[in-house]
Enzyme design. Sequence first.
Site, PDB file in Angstrom:
ATOM      1  CB  CYS A  52      15.645  60.992  26.236  1.00 38.94           C
ATOM      2  SG  CYS A  52      15.542  60.748  28.019  1.00 38.94           S
ATOM      3  CB  CYS A  55      14.279  57.053  26.399  1.00 39.34           C
ATOM      4  SG  CYS A  55      12.951  58.280  26.546  1.00 39.34           S
ATOM      5  CG  HIS A 115      10.899  61.467  27.087  1.00 43.12           C
ATOM      6  ND1 HIS A 115      12.191  61.531  27.574  1.00 43.12           N
ATOM      7  CD2 HIS A 115      10.658  62.679  26.493  1.00 43.12           C
ATOM      8  CE1 HIS A 115      12.705  62.727  27.279  1.00 43.12           C
ATOM      9  NE2 HIS A 115      11.792  63.438  26.630  1.00 43.12           N
ATOM     10  CG  ASN A 155      17.219  68.850  41.482  1.00 44.16           C
ATOM     11  OD1 ASN A 155      16.812  69.258  42.568  1.00 44.16           O
ATOM     12  ND2 ASN A 155      18.484  68.562  41.269  1.00 44.16           N
ATOM     13  CB  SER A 163      19.886  69.032  31.894  1.00 46.58           C
ATOM     14  OG  SER A 163      20.272  67.819  32.517  1.00 46.58           O
ATOM     15  CG  HIS A 166      12.945  60.064  31.013  1.00 51.24           C
ATOM     16  ND1 HIS A 166      12.732  59.364  29.848  1.00 51.24           N
ATOM     17  CD2 HIS A 166      12.616  59.215  32.019  1.00 51.24           C
ATOM     18  CE1 HIS A 166      12.307  58.144  30.143  1.00 51.24           C
ATOM     19  NE2 HIS A 166      12.228  58.032  31.458  1.00 51.24           N
ATOM     20  CG  HIS A 168      15.535  61.882  36.127  1.00 51.27           C
ATOM     21  ND1 HIS A 168      15.107  62.862  35.250  1.00 51.27           N
ATOM     22  CD2 HIS A 168      16.700  62.330  36.655  1.00 51.27           C
ATOM     23  CE1 HIS A 168      15.994  63.852  35.239  1.00 51.27           C
ATOM     24  NE2 HIS A 168      16.966  63.568  36.100  1.00 51.27           N
ATOM     25  CD  GLN A 170      20.343  63.581  40.536  1.00 47.04           C
ATOM     26  OE1 GLN A 170      21.516  63.288  40.744  1.00 47.04           O
ATOM     27  NE2 GLN A 170      19.978  64.781  40.161  1.00 47.04           N
TER      28      GLN A 170
HETATM   29 ZN   LIG Z   1      13.375  59.933  28.058  1.00 41.51          ZN
END
Ligand SMILES: [Zn+2]
Length: 351
Positions: A52, A55, A115, A155, A163, A166, A168, A170
């Site tokens: 990833c 990570c 993760h 998203n 995609s 993990h 996250h 933006q």
């Molecule tokens: Zn990750």
Amino acid sequence: MSNFNIEDFPHRRLNPLTGDWILVSPHRAKRPWQGQVEKAVSEDRPKYDPGCYLCAGNERAGGKFNPDYKGTFVFTNDFSALLTDTPEGKIDEGSLFQAKSESGICKVICFSDNHSITIPEMELEDIRKVVDVWCQEFEELSSNPMINYVQIFENKGAIMGCSNPHPHGQIWSSSSVPTELMKETKTQKEYFEKHGTTLLGDYLKAELDKKERLLVENEHFVALVPYWAVWPFETMIISKRPVQNISLLTDAERTSLADIYQKLTIKYDNLFEVSFAYSSGLHQASTDGNDYPEWHFHMHFYPPLLRSASVKKFMVGYEMLASPQRDITAEQAARRLRELSGVHYKHQTNK
Ligand SMILES: [Zn+2]
Ligand SMILES: [Zn+2]
């Protein structure tokens, strides 16, 4: 005498924030559903994935390495949609061929070093850290004279084109104020000039009174299904106090925002017992240096799932060509979400 009512008959509802109308067809929600309803295969992810790029300690594109971070981590997007060094200029070949240069900064925020989890599975104090990072980033980006709008968003889920699982979000910050924000600025300004109060402040008062579309309320925020929702389980989080942007929230309000963000997303996960996909984001005033007393801070959640972990709503045909349309009403969606447990389904002991 008219027998019209919005529970039984097709109608259009106005979105006062954008000025758009949406078509609601409640009679269609009564037709029998033929499709299959399947349970999601629960995907257990490791807390650390060596493959990833988000990570801690792992390599990103271009040979950069993430630090060995704990909690949140922010970096400038390696594939930014906007660049800081775009030369200023425009194309003006008459009214039919217009273009303008655009500059900006795009960042990625890892919500956690873990993760395997997402916001509804995070501890409240860790979600509060995400809210704090939003505030810090907003303050830093808004002090940049090149930046006039800071769009913070997430998203979530492969179905939303994300995609990497993990956790996250933006931030795309730009020299222009984007289209949706231009619409919401116009409508809120017109309302404020006419009434002397914010559009969403008055809307929230009315919703707290009606109680039909409320989902969660705490001291400083309300989560609800807006009257004009387009997506089946679309929601908003609205601050009780009108503030122009997230940096104006008090310490207690930031904790309240983390709290309602957690409670709403837990309900979402519980709806189909799946990690619920959505696009969500903050809407706030332009950072161009002007005062926007009409602007009322809020978050939108646009989830595509309709009936199960895999049956999503498509915006096609009529929606693309004419107007957004929905079958189940905002009130029905609110009822479904409201009655769900506030405990994440993975943590419910009687299962
Ligand atoms: Zn990750
Ligand atoms: Zn908005």
